[in-house]
Write an enzyme that holds these catalytic residues in place. Structure first.
Site, PDB file in Angstrom:
ATOM      1  N   ASN A 112       0.804  -1.237   0.000  1.00 23.23           N
ATOM      2  CA  ASN A 112       0.000   0.000   0.000  1.00 23.23           C
ATOM      3  C   ASN A 112       0.833   1.281   0.000  1.00 23.23           C
ATOM      4  O   ASN A 112       0.387   2.339   0.425  1.00 23.23           O
ATOM      5  CB  ASN A 112      -1.048  -0.019   1.126  1.00 23.23           C
ATOM      6  CG  ASN A 112      -0.441  -0.077   2.508  1.00 23.23           C
ATOM      7  OD1 ASN A 112       0.778  -0.160   2.644  1.00 23.23           O
ATOM      8  ND2 ASN A 112      -1.269  -0.021   3.526  1.00 23.23           N
ATOM      9  N   HIS A 115       3.380   4.871   4.416  1.00 30.15           N
ATOM     10  CA  HIS A 115       3.007   4.859   5.839  1.00 30.15           C
ATOM     11  C   HIS A 115       2.905   6.298   6.338  1.00 30.15           C
ATOM     12  O   HIS A 115       3.716   7.146   5.963  1.00 30.15           O
ATOM     13  CB  HIS A 115       4.069   4.132   6.662  1.00 30.15           C
ATOM     14  CG  HIS A 115       4.045   4.474   8.120  1.00 30.15           C
ATOM     15  ND1 HIS A 115       3.163   3.891   9.001  1.00 30.15           N
ATOM     16  CD2 HIS A 115       4.762   5.376   8.849  1.00 30.15           C
ATOM     17  CE1 HIS A 115       3.356   4.410  10.212  1.00 30.15           C
ATOM     18  NE2 HIS A 115       4.313   5.308  10.152  1.00 30.15           N
ATOM     19  N   GLU A 126       8.056   7.941  16.233  1.00 33.75           N
ATOM     20  CA  GLU A 126       8.625   7.506  14.953  1.00 33.75           C
ATOM     21  C   GLU A 126       9.698   8.487  14.453  1.00 33.75           C
ATOM     22  O   GLU A 126      10.725   8.064  13.918  1.00 33.75           O
ATOM     23  CB  GLU A 126       7.496   7.327  13.927  1.00 33.75           C
ATOM     24  CG  GLU A 126       6.610   6.133  14.264  1.00 33.75           C
ATOM     25  CD  GLU A 126       5.331   6.029  13.452  1.00 33.75           C
ATOM     26  OE1 GLU A 126       5.108   6.881  12.556  1.00 33.75           O
ATOM     27  OE2 GLU A 126       4.560   5.094  13.704  1.00 33.75           O
TER      28      GLU A 126
HETATM   29  P1  RTP Z   1       0.801   2.232   8.172  1.00 33.39           P
HETATM   30  O1  RTP Z   1       1.165   1.999   9.631  1.00 33.39           O
HETATM   31  O2  RTP Z   1       1.674   1.488   7.208  1.00 33.39           O
HETATM   32  O3  RTP Z   1       0.603   3.677   7.839  1.00 33.39           O
HETATM   33  O4  RTP Z   1      -0.622   1.596   7.963  1.00 33.39           O
HETATM   34  P2  RTP Z   1      -1.915   1.818   8.795  1.00 33.39           P
HETATM   35  O5  RTP Z   1      -1.660   2.578  10.062  1.00 33.39           O
HETATM   36  O6  RTP Z   1      -2.922   2.395   7.844  1.00 33.39           O
HETATM   37  O7  RTP Z   1      -2.282   0.316   9.135  1.00 33.39           O
HETATM   38  P3  RTP Z   1      -1.764  -0.644  10.306  1.00 33.39           P
HETATM   39  O8  RTP Z   1      -2.949  -1.358  10.840  1.00 33.39           O
HETATM   40  O9  RTP Z   1      -0.870   0.089  11.258  1.00 33.39           O
HETATM   41  O10 RTP Z   1      -0.913  -1.711   9.491  1.00 33.39           O
HETATM   42  C1  RTP Z   1       0.392  -1.429   9.097  1.00 33.39           C
HETATM   43  C2  RTP Z   1       0.636  -2.001   7.728  1.00 33.39           C
HETATM   44  O11 RTP Z   1       0.561  -3.421   7.794  1.00 33.39           O
HETATM   45  C3  RTP Z   1       0.082  -3.925   6.568  1.00 33.39           C
HETATM   46  N1  RTP Z   1      -1.113  -4.706   6.812  1.00 33.39           N
HETATM   47  N2  RTP Z   1      -1.331  -5.867   6.253  1.00 33.39           N
HETATM   48  N3  RTP Z   1      -2.438  -8.354   5.492  1.00 33.39           N
HETATM   49  C4  RTP Z   1      -3.113  -7.568   6.322  1.00 33.39           C
HETATM   50  O12 RTP Z   1      -4.205  -7.857   6.753  1.00 33.39           O
HETATM   51  C5  RTP Z   1      -2.507  -6.300   6.717  1.00 33.39           C
HETATM   52  N4  RTP Z   1      -3.018  -5.422   7.546  1.00 33.39           N
HETATM   53  C6  RTP Z   1      -2.132  -4.404   7.616  1.00 33.39           C
HETATM   54  C7  RTP Z   1      -0.213  -2.733   5.677  1.00 33.39           C
HETATM   55  O13 RTP Z   1       0.912  -2.507   4.829  1.00 33.39           O
HETATM   56  C8  RTP Z   1      -0.387  -1.616   6.674  1.00 33.39           C
HETATM   57  O14 RTP Z   1      -0.117  -0.358   6.082  1.00 33.39           O
END
Ligand code: RTP
Length: 148
Positions: A112, A115, A126
């Site tokens: 995606n 971040h 961070e």
């Molecule tokens: P980020 O930290 O990367 O900005 O993403 P976010 O807060 O929108 O989402 P988060 O729940 O913190 O998840 C971090 C990253 O983990 C990967 N992910 N994969 N396969 C899955 O179900 C799954 N869920 C999350 C994604 O790359 C997500 O951005």
């Protein structure tokens, strides 16, 4: 002024989206306060995502982040944490609105592109992890044209 940590993930770098992504934050009116292209190792990626260490996708996420260079950035501006998340779009690109970075450039959650810190507190954590020397100290000459 509020700061956030933004990282262009390896797929964003490989797909030549760095300029496009930086342009979106610049054109919004935010100020770049730190920037580096960096390869991180497993221990560093695990530290960055330590809150997700119990998730089933954790190992795959770490392998993804170490798979190539990332662009680490500090951006500054009013409400930049929340607004940055809006510019980025929902975590799963299937849910990200067109016009957002993930809505325009990504298909799968595990690729995606970008971040962004999810709170002021995690932004501070961070930024300290990725930029131990802190942000670059400068003020844009556009300041009075962006803020009243
Ligand atoms: P980020 O930290 O990367 O900005 O993403 P976010 O807060 O929108 O989402 P988060 O729940 O913190 O998840 C971090 C990253 O983990 C990967 N992910 N994969 N396969 C899955 O179900 C799954 N869920 C999350 C994604 O790359 C997500 O951005």
């Amino acid at each position: 002024m509020e700061k956030t940590f933004i990282m262009i993930k390896p797929d964003g770098v490989q797909r030549n989206l760095v300029g496009e992504i930086i342009g979106r934050f610049e054109k919004k009116g935010f100020t770049l306060k730190g920037l580096k292209l960096i390869n991180v190792d497993h221990a560093f990626a695990e530290k960055h995502y330590e809150d997700l260490s119990k998730k089933p996708f954790f190992n795959g996420l770490v392998e993804y982040i170490v798979s190539g260079p990332v662009v680490a950035m500090i951006w500054e501006g009013k409400n930049v944490v929340l607004t940055g998340r809006k510019i980025i779009g929902a975590t799963n690109p299937s849910d990200s609105a067109p016009g957002t970075i993930r809505g325009d450039f990504a298909v799968e959650i595990g690729r995606n592109v970008i971040h962004g810190s999810d709170s002021v507190e995690s932004a501070q954590k961070e930024i300290a992890l990725w930029f131990p020397d802190g942000p670059v100290n400068w003020q844009s000459s556009l300041h009075s044209w962006i803020y009243e």
